[in-house]
Design a protein around this motif. Structure first.
Motif, PDB file in Angstrom:
ATOM      1  N   ASN A  15       0.834  -1.198   0.000  1.00 52.48           N
ATOM      2  CA  ASN A  15       0.000   0.000   0.000  1.00 52.48           C
ATOM      3  C   ASN A  15       0.872   1.253   0.000  1.00 52.48           C
ATOM      4  O   ASN A  15       0.638   2.203  -0.760  1.00 52.48           O
ATOM      5  N   SER A  18       2.763   1.857  -3.323  1.00 50.87           N
ATOM      6  CA  SER A  18       1.825   2.416  -4.292  1.00 50.87           C
ATOM      7  C   SER A  18       1.583   3.895  -4.024  1.00 50.87           C
ATOM      8  O   SER A  18       1.560   4.721  -4.946  1.00 50.87           O
ATOM      9  N   PHE A  19       1.411   4.236  -2.762  1.00 47.97           N
ATOM     10  CA  PHE A  19       1.205   5.637  -2.366  1.00 47.97           C
ATOM     11  C   PHE A  19       2.407   6.496  -2.763  1.00 47.97           C
ATOM     12  O   PHE A  19       2.246   7.621  -3.264  1.00 47.97           O
ATOM     13  N   HIS A  23       1.625   9.205  -5.577  1.00 45.41           N
ATOM     14  CA  HIS A  23       1.345  10.505  -4.978  1.00 45.41           C
ATOM     15  C   HIS A  23       2.585  11.251  -4.478  1.00 45.41           C
ATOM     16  O   HIS A  23       2.717  12.442  -4.736  1.00 45.41           O
ATOM     17  N   GLU A  54      -4.865  11.680   1.735  1.00 47.66           N
ATOM     18  CA  GLU A  54      -4.815  10.417   1.000  1.00 47.66           C
ATOM     19  C   GLU A  54      -4.211   9.308   1.858  1.00 47.66           C
ATOM     20  O   GLU A  54      -4.668   8.154   1.818  1.00 47.66           O
ATOM     21  N   ALA A  55      -3.191   9.655   2.641  1.00 49.07           N
ATOM     22  CA  ALA A  55      -2.585   8.657   3.527  1.00 49.07           C
ATOM     23  C   ALA A  55      -3.592   8.158   4.553  1.00 49.07           C
ATOM     24  O   ALA A  55      -3.682   6.953   4.825  1.00 49.07           O
ATOM     25  N   ARG A  57      -6.800   8.121   4.186  1.00 53.20           N
ATOM     26  CA  ARG A  57      -7.797   7.331   3.473  1.00 53.20           C
ATOM     27  C   ARG A  57      -7.299   5.916   3.239  1.00 53.20           C
ATOM     28  O   ARG A  57      -8.082   4.947   3.308  1.00 53.20           O
ATOM     29  N   ARG A  58      -5.998   5.765   3.030  1.00 58.62           N
ATOM     30  CA  ARG A  58      -5.412   4.447   2.771  1.00 58.62           C
ATOM     31  C   ARG A  58      -5.074   3.681   4.056  1.00 58.62           C
ATOM     32  O   ARG A  58      -4.584   2.556   3.988  1.00 58.62           O
ATOM     33  N   LEU A  60      -2.714   4.649   6.161  1.00 62.43           N
ATOM     34  CA  LEU A  60      -1.275   4.811   6.375  1.00 62.43           C
ATOM     35  C   LEU A  60      -1.053   5.998   7.312  1.00 62.43           C
ATOM     36  O   LEU A  60      -0.518   7.037   6.929  1.00 62.43           O
TER      37      LEU A  60
END
Length: 404
Positions: A15, A18-19, A23, A54-55, A57-58, A60
């Motif tokens: 994950n 990918s981030f 991003h 975004e982190a 949301r994931r 992280l």
């Protein structure tokens, strides 16, 4: 002995990779452009807030904190490969995941030693990424490598503490979002036990008498993304006695508890910095020609790359062993290994980055590539959290003890 990542670590690792690709790396240039347009260089670019959203949301977020009530509940061994990945973009990735120093150490202090009121007022917003913080220990007028030298006074006056002193290289203090300082000073300067003279108190930024005087440079860099490193003066600063963290005389012990995880986190990220340096070296080597053949076919360049790979693999194994020991027998039991990685990792990564700079020539010392700034950060970590020589002295004394 199993060298594989467990299922949760592997899932988070995929994950996070990918981030980073989707991003973080694309945001590096955008962040610099946005910062140039800000009214103050210490303000946070919008792209950083977008990365944080975004982190979260994931999932992280707060990966560094092993306390399941406040953090992700990861062990040091699980967090190590994740912190390494964030080290590949140290200006953006740790902040995006709410895993950037000095906030990480300050959150650990509050989670472990803070009162319930302190946790509600300061830990909760730090965990949410709503505010930033600073840790004020280092002073310009004493050798702060020996924390017992700290001269800042914290004196009890009725229901308040009065603080007087001068600190410098206080990371994060230039950021307008830095709302709280953890300040270390002496409450009992004449105490018989030099390790029981110090205490820590919480000082809100807007407290009268607290002056953030200037930004300190690090090899010419101001380190905007981490909120800079400031000189801070405390002149008759008054805070409620309830702002004491733990007990009077507990400051030195709290500092040691804070620095153990901080040291290994730095080493984890340093390995990521070295990995990025190796990647940049390889890309440069295959894309440039000198004296009739690609740099990748020059023997000295091949030697640099091979030596860098060997060194990184050695460091990673030592850091992972240290993380495992911290998880299984505690920070005190892993003291030797923590000191070993603190000595070896910055020194080795500085050498790898130095070779990468050499390979890039003029570009290596420029702002067009990340190498110069990475080198400055890595070189500084030979001083931060205790200089090499302090750790070497302590480690050697422990080794010699059995023979004396």
């Amino acid at each position: 002995m199993d060298f594989a990542f467990d299922a949760r670590t592997e899932e988070l690792r995929k994950n996070l990779l990918s981030f980073m690709d989707e991003h973080v790396y694309p945001a590096e240039a955008v962040a610099d452009e946005q910062r140039a347009a800000l009214a103050s260089p210490w303000d946070t670019p919008q792209i950083v807030e977008d990365l944080k959203a975004e982190a979260r949301r994931r999932g992280l977020w707060n990966l560094f904190l092993p306390d399941e009530e406040y953090g992700a509940g990861l062990t040091n061994l699980q967090y190590a490969p994740l912190a390494e990945i964030t080290g590949r973009s140290p200006q953006l990735a740790p902040t995006a995941l709410n895993c950037a120093a000095p906030d990480t150490g300050n959150m650990e202090v509050l989670a472990q030693f803070g009162s319930e009121a302190q946790k509600q007022q300061w830990l909760r917003p730090l965990l949410a990424g709503e505010i930033r913080s600073a840790f004020a220990m280092t002073e310009p007028d004493v050798a702060s490598s020996d924390a017992t030298n700290i001269e800042t006074r914290i004196e009890r006056d009725g229901d308040e503490y009065v603080i007087n002193g001068r600190k410098w290289y206080i990371s994060g203090a230039m950021n307008p979002l830095c709302r709280i300082f953890i300040v270390m000073g002496k409450t009992d300067p004449d105490g018989a036990d030099v390790r029981r003279q110090q205490s820590m108190v919480l000082v809100p930024r807007d407290t009268p008498g607290l002056e953030v005087r200037r930004a300190m440079q690090v090899y010419g860099y101001e380190d905007h993304y981490h909120g800079g490193h400031a000189e801070v003066v405390f002149h008759d600063v008054r805070v409620p006695a309830a702002n004491l963290i733990g007990e009077e005389g507990g400051g030195f012990g709290i500092a040691q508890a804070r620095l153990g995880p901080g040291r290994i986190h730095h080493c984890m990220r340093l390995i990521g910095m070295a990995e990025r340096a190796i990647e940049l070296m390889c890309r440069r080597a295959v894309s440039r020609t000198a004296f009739g053949k690609p740099l990748a076919r020059q023997g000295v360049v091949q030697q640099w790359i091979a030596d860098a790979r060997v060194a990184v693999e050695q460091l990673r194994l030592l850091v992972l062993k240290t993380a495992w020991l911290m998880d299984t027998i505690g920070n005190k039991g892993a003291h030797t290994e923590i000191q070993a990685i603190k000595i070896a990792t910055p020194r080795t990564v500085v050498d790898i980055l130095d070779r990468a700079v050499q390979l890039y020539g003029a570009g290596g010392v420029s702002q067009d590539f990340p190498l110069a700034e990475l080198w400055a950060a890595a070189r500084t970590l030979r001083l931060a959290d205790g200089p090499d020589e302090v750790h070497q002295r302590s480690l050697a004394r422990r080794e010699l003890k059995a023979y004396l």
